[in-house]
Design a protein around this motif. Structure first.
Motif, PDB file in Angstrom:
ATOM      1  N   ARG A  81      93.024 102.173   3.279  1.00 38.57           N
ATOM      2  CA  ARG A  81      93.156 102.111   1.821  1.00 38.57           C
ATOM      3  C   ARG A  81      94.410 101.346   1.411  1.00 38.57           C
ATOM      4  O   ARG A  81      94.396 100.572   0.445  1.00 38.57           O
ATOM      5  N   VAL A  82      95.510 101.563   2.128  1.00 38.35           N
ATOM      6  CA  VAL A  82      96.743 100.843   1.820  1.00 38.35           C
ATOM      7  C   VAL A  82      96.567  99.346   2.065  1.00 38.35           C
ATOM      8  O   VAL A  82      96.960  98.511   1.231  1.00 38.35           O
ATOM      9  N   GLU A  83      95.969  98.992   3.191  1.00 41.24           N
ATOM     10  CA  GLU A  83      95.751  97.580   3.495  1.00 41.24           C
ATOM     11  C   GLU A  83      94.857  96.913   2.464  1.00 41.24           C
ATOM     12  O   GLU A  83      95.102  95.771   2.043  1.00 41.24           O
ATOM     13  N   SER A  84      93.826  97.613   2.032  1.00 44.15           N
ATOM     14  CA  SER A  84      92.934  97.065   1.007  1.00 44.15           C
ATOM     15  C   SER A  84      93.675  96.870  -0.312  1.00 44.15           C
ATOM     16  O   SER A  84      93.490  95.859  -1.003  1.00 44.15           O
ATOM     17  N   PHE A  85      94.518  97.834  -0.659  1.00 40.77           N
ATOM     18  CA  PHE A  85      95.285  97.746  -1.897  1.00 40.77           C
ATOM     19  C   PHE A  85      96.209  96.534  -1.869  1.00 40.77           C
ATOM     20  O   PHE A  85      96.279  95.761  -2.841  1.00 40.77           O
ATOM     21  N   VAL A  86      96.914  96.341  -0.756  1.00 39.67           N
ATOM     22  CA  VAL A  86      97.823  95.192  -0.639  1.00 39.67           C
ATOM     23  C   VAL A  86      97.045  93.889  -0.679  1.00 39.67           C
ATOM     24  O   VAL A  86      97.460  92.911  -1.321  1.00 39.67           O
ATOM     25  N   ASP A  87      95.900  93.845  -0.010  1.00 41.26           N
ATOM     26  CA  ASP A  87      95.071  92.630  -0.034  1.00 41.26           C
ATOM     27  C   ASP A  87      94.644  92.288  -1.465  1.00 41.26           C
ATOM     28  O   ASP A  87      94.642  91.116  -1.870  1.00 41.26           O
ATOM     29  N   ILE A  88      94.288  93.291  -2.235  1.00 37.50           N
ATOM     30  CA  ILE A  88      93.885  93.064  -3.630  1.00 37.50           C
ATOM     31  C   ILE A  88      95.060  92.521  -4.441  1.00 37.50           C
ATOM     32  O   ILE A  88      94.903  91.587  -5.245  1.00 37.50           O
ATOM     33  N   LEU A  89      96.247  93.085  -4.221  1.00 29.45           N
ATOM     34  CA  LEU A  89      97.421  92.596  -4.941  1.00 29.45           C
ATOM     35  C   LEU A  89      97.739  91.156  -4.569  1.00 29.45           C
ATOM     36  O   LEU A  89      98.095  90.339  -5.433  1.00 29.45           O
ATOM     37  N   ARG A  90      97.620  90.825  -3.291  1.00 28.73           N
ATOM     38  CA  ARG A  90      97.852  89.442  -2.851  1.00 28.73           C
ATOM     39  C   ARG A  90      96.826  88.498  -3.494  1.00 28.73           C
ATOM     40  O   ARG A  90      97.173  87.394  -3.943  1.00 28.73           O
ATOM     41  N   PHE A  91      95.600  88.934  -3.537  1.00 28.62           N
ATOM     42  CA  PHE A  91      94.545  88.128  -4.141  1.00 28.62           C
ATOM     43  C   PHE A  91      94.817  87.916  -5.628  1.00 28.62           C
ATOM     44  O   PHE A  91      94.625  86.828  -6.166  1.00 28.62           O
ATOM     45  N   GLN A  92      95.301  88.971  -6.264  1.00 29.83           N
ATOM     46  CA  GLN A  92      95.619  88.874  -7.685  1.00 29.83           C
ATOM     47  C   GLN A  92      96.786  87.924  -7.914  1.00 29.83           C
ATOM     48  O   GLN A  92      96.805  87.166  -8.897  1.00 29.83           O
ATOM     49  N   GLN A  93      97.782  87.943  -7.021  1.00 26.69           N
ATOM     50  CA  GLN A  93      98.909  87.029  -7.145  1.00 26.69           C
ATOM     51  C   GLN A  93      98.469  85.563  -7.112  1.00 26.69           C
ATOM     52  O   GLN A  93      99.066  84.699  -7.764  1.00 26.69           O
ATOM     53  N   LYS A  94      97.426  85.309  -6.362  1.00 29.96           N
ATOM     54  CA  LYS A  94      96.940  83.931  -6.219  1.00 29.96           C
ATOM     55  C   LYS A  94      95.983  83.527  -7.331  1.00 29.96           C
ATOM     56  O   LYS A  94      95.354  82.467  -7.261  1.00 29.96           O
ATOM     57  N   GLY A  95      95.844  84.393  -8.333  1.00 28.90           N
ATOM     58  CA  GLY A  95      94.979  84.058  -9.459  1.00 28.90           C
ATOM     59  C   GLY A  95      93.551  84.483  -9.271  1.00 28.90           C
ATOM     60  O   GLY A  95      92.646  83.993  -9.963  1.00 28.90           O
ATOM     61  N   GLY A  96      93.333  85.420  -8.347  1.00 28.85           N
ATOM     62  CA  GLY A  96      91.965  85.860  -8.072  1.00 28.85           C
ATOM     63  C   GLY A  96      91.353  86.658  -9.188  1.00 28.85           C
ATOM     64  O   GLY A  96      90.134  86.805  -9.267  1.00 28.85           O
ATOM     65  N   TYR A  97      92.190  87.222 -10.058  1.00 35.68           N
ATOM     66  CA  TYR A  97      91.681  87.981 -11.187  1.00 35.68           C
ATOM     67  C   TYR A  97      92.282  87.406 -12.478  1.00 35.68           C
ATOM     68  O   TYR A  97      93.393  86.892 -12.483  1.00 35.68           O
ATOM     69  N   THR A  98      91.543  87.466 -13.519  1.00 34.45           N
ATOM     70  CA  THR A  98      92.045  87.063 -14.825  1.00 34.45           C
ATOM     71  C   THR A  98      92.004  88.263 -15.745  1.00 34.45           C
ATOM     72  O   THR A  98      91.165  89.150 -15.603  1.00 34.45           O
ATOM     73  N   HIS A  99      92.913  88.299 -16.685  1.00 28.28           N
ATOM     74  CA  HIS A  99      92.981  89.417 -17.614  1.00 28.28           C
ATOM     75  C   HIS A  99      92.894  88.883 -19.039  1.00 28.28           C
ATOM     76  O   HIS A  99      93.467  87.842 -19.355  1.00 28.28           O
ATOM     77  N   GLU A 100      92.187  89.565 -19.870  1.00 28.89           N
ATOM     78  CA  GLU A 100      92.086  89.172 -21.271  1.00 28.89           C
ATOM     79  C   GLU A 100      92.790  90.181 -22.149  1.00 28.89           C
ATOM     80  O   GLU A 100      92.838  91.345 -21.831  1.00 28.89           O
TER      81      GLU A 100
END
Length: 338
Positions: free
Chosen positions: A319-338
């Motif tokens: 779970r920790v590894e998945s959480f960090v991977d998601i944060l890294r992905f978000q840092q690279k612009g993998g998610y957008t927020h409105e």
């Protein structure tokens, strides 16, 4: 002042390395050493200590309380008496879980034929005069003069304050470094350096007896650090600032340490990338405050972890590894927020 000196023969004081030891341990050890006693702190938590605590406790106790009982058991035969203070709730906004109020009676009954218990009742842990009164009364029962007890308490209070200030300063330096490194990484990215790695800061939010006990939280902390995250400890931030900040979140929350943890989240939120909540099953205060944090803290990803008596760590690490991977992905612009 107590008139009896029934604890005067106690020369070696045992202190369990659990629960509030991780918050007030410097004060406790310095005080006893300053009145001429030898202090024996139980060994770091391991499976044997945890298993023994589980065997001696009722099922309804939380994991942290069971571990505490295991630490008390490990001190049998190693000291003249074990120190188990009572921290009741005298201020409705600076209280403690009932386990800190009942700990003295619980230990006296569980180990009534095996171990002596010395104690004091601290009415308000935030007020030096209340803490001093409790410790000086206890020292009188140990045959210590009022003057020597006051001198010892001042040394203990100052030592604890210096310790807390050093921890808080370390967290502040880490937060400033994260901000500086993030700005440098952003500037490098704008300049076309695609190889730059943006730092990842994670705020670990847990009671100090969880976050600083390697047996209980080590799998989480190790996983975060192995994945390159910088860990900031909410419980180690400036207690007074965090306490005051917490009133922006709730004016009625009754638990001191939970209040400080939430205040630390508000103080650090703009400097970190994610929050990891760690609770010991089945912690009553955390069951309420963690839910409030998950619902009300907006804009920062949160991972909520509950640890129990099971020794396996693979699920937590995943779970920790998945959480960090998601944060890294978000840092690279993998998610957008409105």
């Amino acid at each position: 002042m107590p008139q009896t000196t029934d604890w005067a023969d106690v020369q070696v004081v045992g202190i369990p390395r659990a629960l509030l030891f991780y918050r007030f341990g410097v004060l406790w050890t310095t005080f006893f050493e300053s009145i001429g006693r030898t202090v024996v702190v139980s060994d770091p938590t391991d499976k044997a200590i945890a298993d023994e605590g589980d065997r001696l406790s009722v099922d309804e106790c939380c994991l942290a309380s069971k571990v505490f009982v295991g630490h008390v058991e490990s001190l049998v035969g190693r000291c003249d008496a074990v120190f188990v203070p009572c921290y009741p709730t005298s201020d409705h906004r600076s209280g403690f879980c009932t386990k800190f109020q009942s700990a003295t009676d619980m230990v006296r009954n569980t180990f009534r034929d095996k171990l002596r218990v010395i104690s004091c009742e601290v009415q308000n842990a935030r007020k030096a005069k209340d803490v001093r009164r409790a410790f000086c009364d206890m020292a009188a029962r140990m045959g210590v003069t009022p003057k020597d007890a006051r001198t010892a308490f001042k040394a203990a209070w100052d030592a604890q304050r210096a310790h807390d200030e050093a921890l808080a300063s370390a967290q502040e330096r880490t937060l400033r470094r994260l901000v500086d490194e993030r700005r440098a990484a952003d500037a490098a990215a704008v300049a076309g350096d695609d190889a730059v790695v943006r730092p990842l800061g994670i705020l670990v939010v847990a009671h100090p007896y969880i976050s600083h006990d390697p047996y209980l939280s080590g799998a989480v902390i190790d996983s975060l650090e192995e994945m390159g995250a910088t860990v900031v400890y909410a419980d180690a931030m400036d207690h007074e600032r965090a306490y005051k900040k917490s009133f922006e979140f709730s004016g009625t929350m009754p638990w001191l340490i939970n209040r400080e943890l939430i205040g630390s989240i508000l103080l650090a939120q703009d400097s970190i990338d994610g929050i990891v909540l760690i609770s010991a099953f089945p912690c009553g205060p955390d069951s309420m405050t963690d839910d409030a944090i998950m619902r009300c803290i907006q804009g920062t990803p949160i991972l909520n972890l509950m640890i129990d008596a099971q020794s396996g760590t693979a699920g937590v690490e995943t779970r920790v590894e998945s959480f960090v991977d998601i944060l890294r992905f978000q840092q690279k612009g993998g998610y957008t927020h409105e």
